[in-house]
Design an enzyme around this catalytic site. Structure first.
Site, short mmCIF file in Angstrom:
data_model
loop_
_atom_site.label_atom_id
_atom_site.label_comp_id
_atom_site.label_asym_id
_atom_site.label_seq_id
_atom_site.Cartn_x
_atom_site.Cartn_y
_atom_site.Cartn_z
N GLY A 21 0.86 -1.41 -0.02
CA GLY A 21 0.03 0.01 0.13
C GLY A 21 0.70 1.23 0.04
N ASP A 22 2.07 1.23 0.36
CA ASP A 22 3.18 2.33 0.42
C ASP A 22 4.39 2.04 -0.17
OD1 ASP A 22 3.82 5.03 0.82
OD2 ASP A 22 3.87 5.02 3.01
#
Length: 278
Positions: free
Chosen positions: A182-183
């Site tokens: 996600g990041d």
């Protein structure tokens, strides 16, 4: 803090101007101590690390203790990026994504719906249709935030709204929800001294697998083509995925526009206009 959360005495601390900080436990184990900056941030990160680790695909630091505001994890001895590690990382990332999620926007088990990506809030709201979910929960909230901050002009929001309207036709083939870091910018990819990659600081959720790959492209990753070769070997990407990299980069670019201002907003606008021109 480390002593309370791990049940072991601390015998040393490496000087640090912020968080995370490295400390040494009384058995000689070096650990990292990190403070969560937002409400639920530690719970989200701990749940994310455990969810990613449960896939048995790409390694993550072990969580040794935590409370609502602090977490202690194992320290990873850093090494240098290499082509062999990059190839293995690509294969492992494909396996991580293949482990899946119950739906788009799924929070890790035990993690909060109201989570974080870096210092920006990120809501894990469920969805079954990726284009609609991506527009509603990963693009438009940050467009509004960037306008409120002054990083985007109100009239410029229309560019992103038009991209969102076209998402069903430009998003590519439908895919099941993937288990995302996600990041996944390069700063969250640790190249270990043992030749294996670890992932840190996740904003884990169920999403589209091309989003993680697009973030690796956006901020640079050593031996990226080797990472992609390993990924393609394990889980080939559908035709046209390179043309969709910018589409998936809208999310992190807009997050950065909210946090850091106009420069990232201009990058996001350029990507959005390029998408509309296709």
């Amino acid at each position: 803090m480390a002593a309370r959360l791990t049940g072991r005495a601390v015998t040393g601390t490496r000087p640090s101007s912020g968080s995370p900080a490295e400390v040494l436990l009384d058995d000689g184990t070096p650990v990292m101590v990190k403070r969560g900056d937002g409400r639920g941030a530690v719970r989200a990160e701990v749940a994310g690390l455990r969810w990613l680790g449960a896939a048995g695909a790409v390694r993550v630091p072990a969580v040794l203790g935590h409370d609502e505001h602090w977490m202690v994890t194992e320290r990873i001895s850093a090494g240098s990026p290499g082509p062999g590690a990059a190839l293995r990382f690509g294969r492992g990332l494909a396996a991580l994504h293949r482990a899946g999620a119950p739906h788009f926007g799924a929070a890790p088990p035990g993690g909060p719906e109201d989570a974080w990506i870096g210092l920006a809030p990120m809501r894990n709201a469920p969805g079954t249709d990726w284009p609609a979910w991506y527009a509603e929960h990963r693009v438009l909230p940050y467009v509004r935030g960037a306008v409120d901050r002054g990083a985007l002009r109100p009239a410029e929001a229309d560019v992103f709204e038009r991209v969102c309207a076209r998402l069903p036709e430009v998003a590519g083939p439908a895919e099941p929800p993937a288990r995302l870091h996600g990041d996944l910018w390069n700063g969250n990819v640790l190249w270990g001294a043992d030749g294996e990659v670890r992932l840190i600081d996740p904003a884990a959720h169920g999403g589209h697998r091309e989003t993680d790959l697009a973030m690796l492209h956006l901020f640079g990753c050593p031996h990226l083509e080797r990472v992609l070769a390993g990924y393609q070997e394990a889980a080939p990407l559908p035709d046209g995925w390179r043309d969709r990299v910018g589409l998936h980069q809208l999310f992190p670019l807009l997050v950065h526009a909210v946090l850091f201002g106009r420069g990232y907003a201009e990058q996001a606008l350029a990507v959005a206009r390029e998408t509309l021109a296709r």
